[in-house]
Design a protein around this motif. Structure first.
Motif, PDB file in Angstrom:
ATOM      1  N   MET A 240       0.875  -1.177   0.000  1.00  0.00           N
ATOM      2  CA  MET A 240       0.000   0.000   0.000  1.00  0.00           C
ATOM      3  C   MET A 240       0.913   1.227   0.000  1.00  0.00           C
ATOM      4  SD  MET A 240      -2.562  -1.387   2.956  1.00  0.00           S
ATOM      5  CE  MET A 240      -3.211   0.181   3.443  1.00  0.00           C
ATOM      6  N   VAL A 241       0.502   2.258  -0.727  1.00  0.00           N
ATOM      7  CA  VAL A 241       1.297   3.493  -0.721  1.00  0.00           C
ATOM      8  C   VAL A 241       0.408   4.651  -0.267  1.00  0.00           C
ATOM      9  CG1 VAL A 241       2.722   5.081  -2.080  1.00  0.00           C
ATOM     10  CG2 VAL A 241       2.759   2.638  -2.597  1.00  0.00           C
ATOM     11  N   LEU A 242       0.887   5.375   0.727  1.00  0.00           N
ATOM     12  CA  LEU A 242       0.156   6.534   1.236  1.00  0.00           C
ATOM     13  C   LEU A 242       0.845   7.807   0.773  1.00  0.00           C
ATOM     14  CD1 LEU A 242      -0.546   5.570   4.966  1.00  0.00           C
ATOM     15  CD2 LEU A 242      -2.268   5.878   3.196  1.00  0.00           C
ATOM     16  N   LEU A 247      -4.651   6.906   0.374  1.00  0.00           N
ATOM     17  CA  LEU A 247      -4.138   5.625  -0.118  1.00  0.00           C
ATOM     18  C   LEU A 247      -4.157   5.683  -1.641  1.00  0.00           C
ATOM     19  CD1 LEU A 247      -3.243   2.735   0.549  1.00  0.00           C
ATOM     20  CD2 LEU A 247      -5.630   2.070   0.552  1.00  0.00           C
ATOM     21  N   ILE A 248      -2.961   5.755  -2.248  1.00  0.00           N
ATOM     22  CA  ILE A 248      -2.930   5.946  -3.703  1.00  0.00           C
ATOM     23  C   ILE A 248      -2.571   4.647  -4.444  1.00  0.00           C
ATOM     24  CG2 ILE A 248      -2.426   8.423  -3.613  1.00  0.00           C
ATOM     25  CD1 ILE A 248       0.518   7.639  -4.305  1.00  0.00           C
ATOM     26  N   PHE A 249      -2.184   3.626  -3.701  1.00  0.00           N
ATOM     27  CA  PHE A 249      -1.871   2.358  -4.366  1.00  0.00           C
ATOM     28  C   PHE A 249      -2.127   1.213  -3.417  1.00  0.00           C
ATOM     29  CE2 PHE A 249       0.900  -1.241  -5.160  1.00  0.00           C
ATOM     30  CZ  PHE A 249       0.740  -1.466  -6.512  1.00  0.00           C
ATOM     31  N   SER A 259       4.415   0.535 -11.787  1.00  0.00           N
ATOM     32  CA  SER A 259       3.690   1.805 -11.716  1.00  0.00           C
ATOM     33  C   SER A 259       4.513   2.950 -12.315  1.00  0.00           C
ATOM     34  CB  SER A 259       3.334   2.121 -10.266  1.00  0.00           C
ATOM     35  OG  SER A 259       2.806   3.420 -10.194  1.00  0.00           O
ATOM     36  N   GLU A 260       3.824   3.808 -13.055  1.00  0.00           N
ATOM     37  CA  GLU A 260       4.527   4.953 -13.646  1.00  0.00           C
ATOM     38  C   GLU A 260       4.290   6.231 -12.847  1.00  0.00           C
ATOM     39  OE1 GLU A 260       3.582   5.121 -17.757  1.00  0.00           O
ATOM     40  OE2 GLU A 260       4.624   3.229 -18.168  1.00  0.00           O
ATOM     41  N   ASP A 261       3.538   6.088 -11.752  1.00  0.00           N
ATOM     42  CA  ASP A 261       3.309   7.254 -10.887  1.00  0.00           C
ATOM     43  C   ASP A 261       4.658   7.704 -10.328  1.00  0.00           C
ATOM     44  OD1 ASP A 261       0.826   8.382  -8.796  1.00  0.00           O
ATOM     45  OD2 ASP A 261       2.925   8.571  -8.188  1.00  0.00           O
ATOM     46  N   PRO A 262       5.007   8.980 -10.530  1.00  0.00           N
ATOM     47  CA  PRO A 262       6.350   9.427 -10.081  1.00  0.00           C
ATOM     48  C   PRO A 262       6.562   9.231  -8.576  1.00  0.00           C
ATOM     49  CG  PRO A 262       5.098  11.256 -11.078  1.00  0.00           C
ATOM     50  CD  PRO A 262       4.236  10.045 -11.183  1.00  0.00           C
ATOM     51  N   TYR A 263       5.514   9.464  -7.766  1.00  0.00           N
ATOM     52  CA  TYR A 263       5.649   9.313  -6.309  1.00  0.00           C
ATOM     53  C   TYR A 263       5.934   7.857  -5.951  1.00  0.00           C
ATOM     54  CZ  TYR A 263       4.335   9.565  -1.328  1.00  0.00           C
ATOM     55  OH  TYR A 263       4.312   9.484   0.049  1.00  0.00           O
ATOM     56  N   ILE A 264       5.176   6.933  -6.574  1.00  0.00           N
ATOM     57  CA  ILE A 264       5.347   5.505  -6.270  1.00  0.00           C
ATOM     58  C   ILE A 264       6.699   5.010  -6.777  1.00  0.00           C
ATOM     59  CG2 ILE A 264       4.449   3.189  -6.749  1.00  0.00           C
ATOM     60  CD1 ILE A 264       1.650   4.488  -6.891  1.00  0.00           C
ATOM     61  N   SER A 265       7.039   5.398  -7.991  1.00  0.00           N
ATOM     62  CA  SER A 265       8.278   4.865  -8.562  1.00  0.00           C
ATOM     63  C   SER A 265       9.507   5.371  -7.811  1.00  0.00           C
ATOM     64  CB  SER A 265       8.378   5.182 -10.054  1.00  0.00           C
ATOM     65  OG  SER A 265       8.268   6.557 -10.242  1.00  0.00           O
ATOM     66  N   ARG A 266       9.372   6.496  -7.107  1.00  0.00           N
ATOM     67  CA  ARG A 266      10.488   6.990  -6.298  1.00  0.00           C
ATOM     68  C   ARG A 266      10.884   5.964  -5.217  1.00  0.00           C
ATOM     69  NH1 ARG A 266       9.815  12.361  -3.264  1.00  0.00           N
ATOM     70  NH2 ARG A 266       7.678  12.143  -4.044  1.00  0.00           N
TER      71      ARG A 266
END
Lengths: 272, 250
Positions: A240-242, A247-249, A259-266
């Motif tokens: 899970m990503v907050l 909760l975005i993932f 995931s290509e979301d910049p926040y998640i991929s970081r």
């Protein structure tokens, strides 16, 4: 790993928690099932710790419902939460060992104070020793928390959390501020507890590496160390990503890494 | 305007909720006898030297000051009376409470504040203990028991200080001083007042210390802030309540 049961052991339904009008968690919903591991990633201030404290009933949501073991925590009063909390073990971020008590007294604390844990007095010491042996700190019974290193304090806090054999374990950044070797030792203990006691595990972290270990390694009790899980072995790990309380993932490691979301991929790119 | 008032009103409400919880817990199980004994030692025995010193010098100074004033009316023989009345009614209870506030309200606030910022209070709740029952009620009981005792000691030591000054510098006899001091005291007006005050002040010192400690935020800086706030608030409340109690008795 046990088969997934139909009723969730922990359930968040549209939960919002706010402090002084500022939301710390916003409309968070998820379900955790028996035997499942959940890794909660997020930057500092994203609401990870608040999520764990809400699961324990330590903070009350503004709206939404939190159910643990079939009980609605949001409808319960402080005094009624004790029995539910006895089924959860929590490792706090800074260990939260009681300064004025020695390690034996710290680990014995839940056995002596949880009303629903009926532990006879003569069994307290053996269980404390067993829990401390589990974290390989059997020789520190008489020491005070201030006499231990950061990693040892974290291990003692794990012993205190697992001494009552709770079915649900919550870990708040168990490796934060530790060197890589000590961090690995702590992660090995987290997985050892999960695999030997078959606990449901929620682990908050900002290190993807910890989640990777949780999702792909199992504890080999014969060899006493971690090993890569065999192909097809189900470890039931959900990520899970907050982000800023939202909760975005929610999903498996493959989806997280893709995931290509910049926040998640970081998080994924900054693996150690 | 309403927003400005909101925070203090909420704080007062929080304080009274804490006070209610702590008082209710006196009659509820579990009772933490070891913690009460430990706090009695820290608050009572720990404060004894400073309370004895302050009491002694207050009594001695009162005797010197009052004798100078009484000499104008040829009433130096009544020094014992003035010293005992001033000590039992006012100086004993107030000075002892201020000393204990300085030592213990701040000490309690910093101890509980440190526990709060290191999540020990949360851990306590997570491990099945009510922090109010475990931390606040023992401190309230210990202060409530020890502060009146310390006040009685301060009153007596203060009178001894006045007696020494009377005998050494004012040409009073021991009998003259002590009979004047003893006869001056009335049960209701003086002794009851002198014992009611420390009981009320004890509640203030313990609860203010716990209140500021338990609402500490902001790490070690927050602990320092809570300590100062507890000391200042307890001292101000002691003087305000002193006036109110005195008005009831006078």
């Amino acid at each position: 790993m046990p088969e997934r049961s139909d009723t969730p052991i922990l359930k968040f339904e549209d939960v919002t928690v706010a402090f002084d009008g500022e939301p710390a968690l916003e409309n968070v919903s998820f379900e955790a099932y028996e035997g499942e591991s959940r890794v909660i990633l997020g930057a500092a201030g994203s609401g990870k710790t608040v999520l764990l404290k809400a699961a324990l009933g330590l903070v009350k949501p503004e709206s939404g419902r939190i159910c643990a073991f079939g009980n609605d925590l949001t409808a319960m009063r402080e005094g009624e939460l004790s029995d539910i909390r006895a089924k959860m073990g929590m490792l706090f971020q800074e260990s939260a060992l009681f300064d004025s008590l020695n390690i034996e007294e710290n680990v014995a604390y839940p056995l002596l104070n949880q009303r629903s844990i009926h532990c006879p007095r003569e069994q307290v010491h053996p269980r404390v020793v067993e829990a401390l042996d589990f974290v390989e700190l059997g020789e520190t019974l008489e020491k005070f928390p201030s006499e231990l290193s950061g990693g040892m304090r974290r291990r003692a806090a794990i012993a205190r959390a697992v001494v009552t054999a709770p079915p649900l374990m919550l870990y708040d950044s168990p490796t934060a501020g530790l060197d890589p070797i000590t961090a690995h030792t702590i992660m090995a203990l987290v997985i050892k507890e999960r695999d030997t006691a078959r606990t449901t595990t929620l682990m908050v972290t900002h290190r993807f590496q910890d989640g990777n270990v949780m999702a792909n390694f199992r504890y080999n009790s014969e060899q006493g160390r971690l090993e890569l899980a065999r192909n097809g072995e189900a470890l039931h790990t959900t990520f899970m990503v907050l982000r800023e309380g939202r909760l975005i993932f929610e999903g498996g490691q493959d989806r997280l890494e893709a995931s290509e979301d910049p926040y998640i991929s970081r998080f994924v790119k900054h693996r150690e | 305007m309403l927003d400005l008032l909101k925070e203090p009103v909420l704080a007062v409400q929080e304080f009274f909720l804490l006070a209610g919880g702590a008082l209710r817990n006196i009659f509820r199980k579990p009772h933490y006898g070891d913690d009460i004994a430990l706090q009695m030692d820290a608050i009572g025995v720990g404060s004894l030297p400073i309370v004895v010193a302050i009491g002694f010098f207050s009594g001695a100074v009162m005797a010197l000051q009052m004798a100078a004033a009484l000499a104008q009316y040829g009433q130096v023989g009544r020094t014992g009376m003035i010293v005992s009345l001033t000590l039992v009614r006012e100086l004993g209870p107030v000075l002892t409470a201020v000393m204990v506030a300085g030592r213990n309200a701040s000490g309690i606030a910093s101890e509980l504040g440190s526990m709060k910022v290191t999540e020990q209070i949360d851990a306590m709740r997570a491990l099945g203990t009510d922090p109010v029952q475990k931390l606040v009620t023992p401190r309230l009981l210990a202060t409530g028991f020890m502060l009146p005792l310390l006040t009685i000691i301060a009153d007596f030591v203060g009178m001894v200080g006045g007696w020494l000054i009377g005998v050494m510098y004012l040409n009073l006899t021991t009998r003259q001083y002590w009979s004047s001091a003893w006869r001056a005291l009335e049960w209701w007006k003086d002794v009851t007042q002198g014992l009611a005050k420390p009981v009320v002040f004890a509640v203030v010192v313990a609860l203010i210390g716990c209140f500021y400690g338990l609402r500490t935020t902001g790490g070690t800086q927050g602990v320092g802030r809570a300590t100062t706030q507890a000391m200042v608030a307890a001292t101000i409340l002691i003087f305000v309540l002193d006036l109110m109690i005195t008005k009831i008795f006078v």
